[in-house]
Design a protein around this motif. Structure first.
Motif, PDB file in Angstrom:
ATOM      1  N   LYS A 267       0.825  -1.204   0.000  1.00  0.00           N
ATOM      2  CA  LYS A 267       0.000   0.000   0.000  1.00  0.00           C
ATOM      3  C   LYS A 267       0.863   1.260   0.000  1.00  0.00           C
ATOM      4  CE  LYS A 267      -4.011  -1.987   2.379  1.00  0.00           C
ATOM      5  NZ  LYS A 267      -4.868  -1.895   3.587  1.00  0.00           N
ATOM      6  N   ASN A 268       0.270   2.360  -0.464  1.00  0.00           N
ATOM      7  CA  ASN A 268       0.970   3.647  -0.439  1.00  0.00           C
ATOM      8  C   ASN A 268       1.240   4.070   1.005  1.00  0.00           C
ATOM      9  OD1 ASN A 268       1.047   3.986  -3.230  1.00  0.00           O
ATOM     10  ND2 ASN A 268      -0.960   4.955  -3.293  1.00  0.00           N
ATOM     11  N   GLY A 269       2.388   4.707   1.194  1.00  0.00           N
ATOM     12  CA  GLY A 269       2.727   5.231   2.510  1.00  0.00           C
ATOM     13  C   GLY A 269       3.441   4.261   3.422  1.00  0.00           C
ATOM     14  N   TYR A 270       3.747   3.058   2.925  1.00  0.00           N
ATOM     15  CA  TYR A 270       4.391   2.056   3.772  1.00  0.00           C
ATOM     16  C   TYR A 270       5.910   2.067   3.649  1.00  0.00           C
ATOM     17  CZ  TYR A 270       0.107  -0.333   5.321  1.00  0.00           C
ATOM     18  OH  TYR A 270      -1.083  -0.649   5.916  1.00  0.00           O
ATOM     19  N   GLY A 271       6.464   2.804   2.653  1.00  0.00           N
ATOM     20  CA  GLY A 271       7.919   2.935   2.595  1.00  0.00           C
ATOM     21  C   GLY A 271       8.570   2.436   1.317  1.00  0.00           C
ATOM     22  N   LYS A 272       7.787   2.170   0.281  1.00  0.00           N
ATOM     23  CA  LYS A 272       8.363   1.606  -0.952  1.00  0.00           C
ATOM     24  C   LYS A 272       9.324   2.585  -1.627  1.00  0.00           C
ATOM     25  CE  LYS A 272       4.407   0.819  -2.998  1.00  0.00           C
ATOM     26  NZ  LYS A 272       3.545   1.486  -1.980  1.00  0.00           N
ATOM     27  N   THR A 273       8.895   3.828  -1.810  1.00  0.00           N
ATOM     28  CA  THR A 273       9.763   4.832  -2.432  1.00  0.00           C
ATOM     29  C   THR A 273      10.947   5.152  -1.528  1.00  0.00           C
ATOM     30  OG1 THR A 273       7.956   5.806  -3.719  1.00  0.00           O
ATOM     31  CG2 THR A 273       9.874   7.205  -3.308  1.00  0.00           C
ATOM     32  N   THR A 274      10.729   5.156  -0.222  1.00  0.00           N
ATOM     33  CA  THR A 274      11.827   5.384   0.719  1.00  0.00           C
ATOM     34  C   THR A 274      12.917   4.332   0.542  1.00  0.00           C
ATOM     35  OG1 THR A 274      10.340   6.399   2.338  1.00  0.00           O
ATOM     36  CG2 THR A 274      12.449   5.567   3.163  1.00  0.00           C
ATOM     37  N   LEU A 275      12.521   3.082   0.343  1.00  0.00           N
ATOM     38  CA  LEU A 275      13.506   2.023   0.113  1.00  0.00           C
ATOM     39  C   LEU A 275      14.316   2.303  -1.147  1.00  0.00           C
ATOM     40  CD1 LEU A 275      14.856  -0.702   0.606  1.00  0.00           C
ATOM     41  CD2 LEU A 275      12.907  -1.798  -0.526  1.00  0.00           C
ATOM     42  N   LEU A 276      13.670   2.725  -2.226  1.00  0.00           N
ATOM     43  CA  LEU A 276      14.410   3.082  -3.441  1.00  0.00           C
ATOM     44  C   LEU A 276      15.391   4.211  -3.175  1.00  0.00           C
ATOM     45  CD1 LEU A 276      11.940   3.011  -6.501  1.00  0.00           C
ATOM     46  CD2 LEU A 276      13.635   1.314  -5.822  1.00  0.00           C
ATOM     47  N   ASN A 277      14.954   5.195  -2.399  1.00  0.00           N
ATOM     48  CA  ASN A 277      15.836   6.326  -2.083  1.00  0.00           C
ATOM     49  C   ASN A 277      17.051   5.886  -1.271  1.00  0.00           C
ATOM     50  OD1 ASN A 277      14.238   8.213  -3.409  1.00  0.00           O
ATOM     51  ND2 ASN A 277      13.068   8.748  -1.583  1.00  0.00           N
ATOM     52  N   VAL A 278      16.881   4.899  -0.403  1.00  0.00           N
ATOM     53  CA  VAL A 278      18.007   4.365   0.366  1.00  0.00           C
ATOM     54  C   VAL A 278      18.952   3.605  -0.562  1.00  0.00           C
ATOM     55  CG1 VAL A 278      18.689   2.728   2.178  1.00  0.00           C
ATOM     56  CG2 VAL A 278      16.753   4.275   2.551  1.00  0.00           C
ATOM     57  N   ILE A 279      18.388   2.783  -1.447  1.00  0.00           N
ATOM     58  CA  ILE A 279      19.216   2.038  -2.399  1.00  0.00           C
ATOM     59  C   ILE A 279      20.001   2.993  -3.289  1.00  0.00           C
ATOM     60  CG2 ILE A 279      19.167   0.446  -4.368  1.00  0.00           C
ATOM     61  CD1 ILE A 279      16.670  -0.829  -3.064  1.00  0.00           C
ATOM     62  N   ALA A 280      19.347   4.111  -3.670  1.00  0.00           N
ATOM     63  CA  ALA A 280      19.983   5.097  -4.549  1.00  0.00           C
ATOM     64  C   ALA A 280      20.995   5.971  -3.825  1.00  0.00           C
ATOM     65  CB  ALA A 280      18.920   5.978  -5.199  1.00  0.00           C
ATOM     66  N   GLY A 281      21.051   5.884  -2.496  1.00  0.00           N
ATOM     67  CA  GLY A 281      21.989   6.696  -1.729  1.00  0.00           C
ATOM     68  C   GLY A 281      21.477   8.078  -1.404  1.00  0.00           C
ATOM     69  N   GLN A 282      20.180   8.339  -1.652  1.00  0.00           N
ATOM     70  CA  GLN A 282      19.607   9.643  -1.344  1.00  0.00           C
ATOM     71  C   GLN A 282      19.203   9.761   0.119  1.00  0.00           C
ATOM     72  OE1 GLN A 282      16.488  10.551  -4.131  1.00  0.00           O
ATOM     73  NE2 GLN A 282      17.817  10.385  -5.910  1.00  0.00           N
ATOM     74  N   LEU A 283      18.999   8.622   0.774  1.00  0.00           N
ATOM     75  CA  LEU A 283      18.757   8.571   2.210  1.00  0.00           C
ATOM     76  C   LEU A 283      19.738   7.574   2.810  1.00  0.00           C
ATOM     77  CD1 LEU A 283      14.835   8.397   2.363  1.00  0.00           C
ATOM     78  CD2 LEU A 283      16.263  10.354   2.985  1.00  0.00           C
ATOM     79  N   SER A 284      20.121   7.818   4.047  1.00  0.00           N
ATOM     80  CA  SER A 284      21.093   6.949   4.704  1.00  0.00           C
ATOM     81  C   SER A 284      20.391   6.084   5.743  1.00  0.00           C
ATOM     82  CB  SER A 284      22.174   7.796   5.374  1.00  0.00           C
ATOM     83  OG  SER A 284      23.116   6.975   6.017  1.00  0.00           O
ATOM     84  N   GLY A 285      20.382   4.777   5.495  1.00  0.00           N
ATOM     85  CA  GLY A 285      19.781   3.853   6.441  1.00  0.00           C
ATOM     86  C   GLY A 285      20.838   3.113   7.230  1.00  0.00           C
ATOM     87  N   GLU A 286      20.406   2.235   8.101  1.00  0.00           N
ATOM     88  CA  GLU A 286      21.314   1.368   8.844  1.00  0.00           C
ATOM     89  C   GLU A 286      21.571   0.116   8.020  1.00  0.00           C
ATOM     90  OE1 GLU A 286      19.855   0.631  12.735  1.00  0.00           O
ATOM     91  OE2 GLU A 286      19.608   2.750  13.230  1.00  0.00           O
ATOM     92  N   GLY A 287      22.654  -0.579   8.341  1.00  0.00           N
ATOM     93  CA  GLY A 287      23.059  -1.710   7.527  1.00  0.00           C
ATOM     94  C   GLY A 287      23.966  -1.235   6.411  1.00  0.00           C
TER      95      GLY A 287
END
Length: 207
Positions: free
Chosen positions: A31-51
């Motif tokens: 569903k929308n709002g669950y974090g799908k685009t955020t995950l792409l942004n982390v993979i792309a290096g636009q956001l910094s996640g853990e791991g």
């Protein structure tokens, strides 16, 4: 062990582990709002996640995201924008990409400034196709495309020699392309090592 959350909020996803190889088509669903685009942004290096995320040294990412419309030059033509992504393309190759994105003939000479939001999204998708990359990140790539263009896009993704992550609600695209899934449900995300048909058969969406 990839994880990400905003501030004090509960993490959108935790401890994801996945290896992307050439010809992998990883559908990111939920569903929308669950974090799908955020995950792409982390993979792309636009956001910094853990791991951690490690790349082959020759990896070249190409990321299609609707929010990049503001990066288009309003005074450039459609053909000029697409050609600017890869100077090695011939005139006919640029026009072919324009045509695939529903800008055939003189339409390719229209200025970016006169295009609708949907048309600008198709220009961005054309630039992704034009770029010489080996990993594609695609966020809802079928939005604003007609059936013929979706068919062309599906064929191009299928033929692409590298790996692909794609966010989509388009079940036909998922049925035809996905070899693995990242499934976002309430409470986080998990990896499913199979296609969309197998997911529906084994797990499904529940209620």
């Amino acid at each position: 062990d990839l994880s990400f959350g905003f501030a004090a909020d509960k993490p959108l996803f935790e401890d994801l582990n996945l290896r992307l190889t050439p010809k992998d088509r990883v559908g990111i669903i939920g569903k929308n709002g669950y974090g799908k685009t955020t995950l792409l942004n982390v993979i792309a290096g636009q956001l910094s996640g853990e791991g951690s995320i490690s790349h082959h040294p020759d990896t070249v990412l190409s990321y299609y995201q609707q929010t990049n419309k503001k990066k288009l030059s309003p005074t450039a033509t459609i053909a000029e924008e697409i050609a600017s992504e890869n100077t090695h393309l011939t005139f006919s190759q640029v026009r072919s990409i324009c045509g695939a994105m529903m800008f055939s003939g003189e339409t390719a000479d229209k200025k970016i400034s006169v295009l609708s939001g949907g048309e600008q999204g198709r220009v961005l998708l054309g630039k992704v196709i034009a770029k010489s990359s080996n990993v594609l990140l695609l966020d809802e790539p079928t939005n604003h495309l007609d059936m013929e263009s979706i068919q062309v896009l599906t064929q191009e993704i299928d033929r692409f020699p590298g790996g692909v992550f794609f966010v989509s609600h388009d079940e036909d695209l998922l049925h035809r392309l996905a070899t693995k899934l990242i499934i976002f449900k309430e409470g986080g995300a998990k990896i499913f090592l199979g296609g969309y048909d197998e997911f529906l058969e084994k797990e499904g969406w529940g209620d």
